[in-house]
Design a protein around this motif. Structure first.
Motif, PDB file in Angstrom:
ATOM      1  N   LEU B  13       5.798  14.567 -28.736  1.00  0.00           N
ATOM      2  CA  LEU B  13       7.032  14.034 -28.172  1.00  0.00           C
ATOM      3  C   LEU B  13       8.247  14.825 -28.667  1.00  0.00           C
ATOM      4  O   LEU B  13       8.275  15.293 -29.790  1.00  0.00           O
ATOM      5  N   GLU B  17      12.780  11.553 -27.673  1.00  0.00           N
ATOM      6  CA  GLU B  17      11.797  10.537 -27.282  1.00  0.00           C
ATOM      7  C   GLU B  17      11.368   9.726 -28.497  1.00  0.00           C
ATOM      8  O   GLU B  17      11.204   8.513 -28.441  1.00  0.00           O
ATOM      9  N   CYS B  18      11.178  10.417 -29.608  1.00  0.00           N
ATOM     10  CA  CYS B  18      10.803   9.733 -30.854  1.00  0.00           C
ATOM     11  C   CYS B  18      11.886   8.742 -31.250  1.00  0.00           C
ATOM     12  O   CYS B  18      11.618   7.577 -31.584  1.00  0.00           O
ATOM     13  N   ASP B  76       4.895   2.142 -32.235  1.00  0.00           N
ATOM     14  CA  ASP B  76       4.243   2.630 -31.027  1.00  0.00           C
ATOM     15  C   ASP B  76       4.565   1.759 -29.838  1.00  0.00           C
ATOM     16  O   ASP B  76       5.093   0.652 -29.972  1.00  0.00           O
ATOM     17  N   THR B  84      -2.461   4.241 -21.997  1.00  0.00           N
ATOM     18  CA  THR B  84      -1.596   5.311 -22.459  1.00  0.00           C
ATOM     19  C   THR B  84      -0.611   4.718 -23.460  1.00  0.00           C
ATOM     20  O   THR B  84      -0.495   3.509 -23.592  1.00  0.00           O
ATOM     21  N   GLU B  86       2.569   5.835 -26.766  1.00  0.00           N
ATOM     22  CA  GLU B  86       3.208   6.807 -27.629  1.00  0.00           C
ATOM     23  C   GLU B  86       3.264   6.223 -29.040  1.00  0.00           C
ATOM     24  O   GLU B  86       3.369   5.010 -29.206  1.00  0.00           O
ATOM     25  N   SER B  87       3.200   7.089 -30.008  1.00  0.00           N
ATOM     26  CA  SER B  87       3.301   6.654 -31.397  1.00  0.00           C
ATOM     27  C   SER B  87       4.256   7.581 -32.138  1.00  0.00           C
ATOM     28  O   SER B  87       4.210   8.796 -31.956  1.00  0.00           O
ATOM     29  N   GLY B 132       6.264  12.480 -33.162  1.00  0.00           N
ATOM     30  CA  GLY B 132       5.610  11.562 -32.242  1.00  0.00           C
ATOM     31  C   GLY B 132       4.590  12.255 -31.369  1.00  0.00           C
ATOM     32  O   GLY B 132       4.670  13.459 -31.121  1.00  0.00           O
ATOM     33  N   ARG B 133       3.609  11.482 -30.969  1.00  0.00           N
ATOM     34  CA  ARG B 133       2.557  11.995 -30.091  1.00  0.00           C
ATOM     35  C   ARG B 133       2.281  10.991 -28.987  1.00  0.00           C
ATOM     36  O   ARG B 133       2.483   9.797 -29.161  1.00  0.00           O
ATOM     37  N   SER B 134       1.806  11.523 -27.896  1.00  0.00           N
ATOM     38  CA  SER B 134       1.281  10.629 -26.868  1.00  0.00           C
ATOM     39  C   SER B 134      -0.121  10.207 -27.279  1.00  0.00           C
ATOM     40  O   SER B 134      -0.811  10.905 -28.026  1.00  0.00           O
TER      41      SER B 134
END
Lengths: 146, 146
Positions: B13, B17-18, B76, B84, B86-87, B132-134
């Motif tokens: 991310l 976005e984070c 998250d 789906t 995000e975290s 962050g990651r999806s």
């Protein structure tokens, strides 16, 4: 205005309630210590007897498992509408599962690799201690655990 | 059957976005290290500039804050239907906020004590790093983060 002494009490969950939440939560958050600092990862997992198993690729989770380090897994069930919920914490030590028979058995439990091109590892968190609390949110800006 | 190379890619991310997820998540999970072992607590919090603030009573979270220890906060946003999400992970150090003017300012931001009979403390986690990651779940039994 609700008097303070009418607010819901924080409650400790019974062992069986903790276990049930752990077995039914869709996802958990795993904490490990890396270079003295905590890190948290959301992971899917399954409960396998007295341990939690999950797949992992190379990285800090695998490193922690290879070193047999202490870790924690937290799961919760929150009802944002009712502003109630429960949270369970498991603490124990991580290990990598390398025994082929054991890996096959764990595969059959439903922990699949996340992409066929990868060869991720299987880590096991021994459930050394499991505790749980109810969570109460007493206003829009509050959300507390005991 | 979906070929492995058609599975969704894990994505990193953007910083904005984070930050957005951090500011809008209803609850976070705080990890600290206590006696060399990680612990995780669900907490409500608010983002205050370049830090996260939350109330806490006496206990391991306050102890960690008094010692200025490293901590992590994970938040998250998961869509279990679409599989789906995000975290986001924040890492930094904890401190207790004791300055009266600062406490009054933080009170005004909406972090209230959880019971009037208690006098909980305010802790601050400096946002030293935010990533962050999806998250993609590729089958009912899978839920992975990159």
């Amino acid at each position: 205005m609700t008097p303070a002494n009418h607010r819901p009490e924080l409650q400790i969950l019974e062992s069986q309630e903790c276990r049930s939440l752990l077995e039914h939560a869709p996802i958990g958050r795993l904490a490990i210590v890396s270079d003295g600092r905590p890190l948290i990862f959301p992971v899917n997992y399954i409960v396998d007897g007295e341990s939690i198993v999950f797949r992992t690729a190379d990285g800090s989770k695998l490193d922690a498992a290879l070193r047999g380090e202490a870790a924690a897994m937290q799961v919760d069930s929150l009802d944002h509408g009712a502003r109630t919920g429960e949270s369970v914490l498991v603490v124990g030590h991580l290990h990598e599962v390398t025994n082929e028979d054991e890996l096959l058995r764990i595969e059959s439990l439903g922990v699949q690799p996340w992409a066929s091109g990868h060869k991720p590892h299987v880590a096991r968190l021994d459930i050394e201690k499991i505790t749980g609390r109810s969570i109460m949110r007493t206003s829009r800006s509050e959300f507390f655990i005991g």
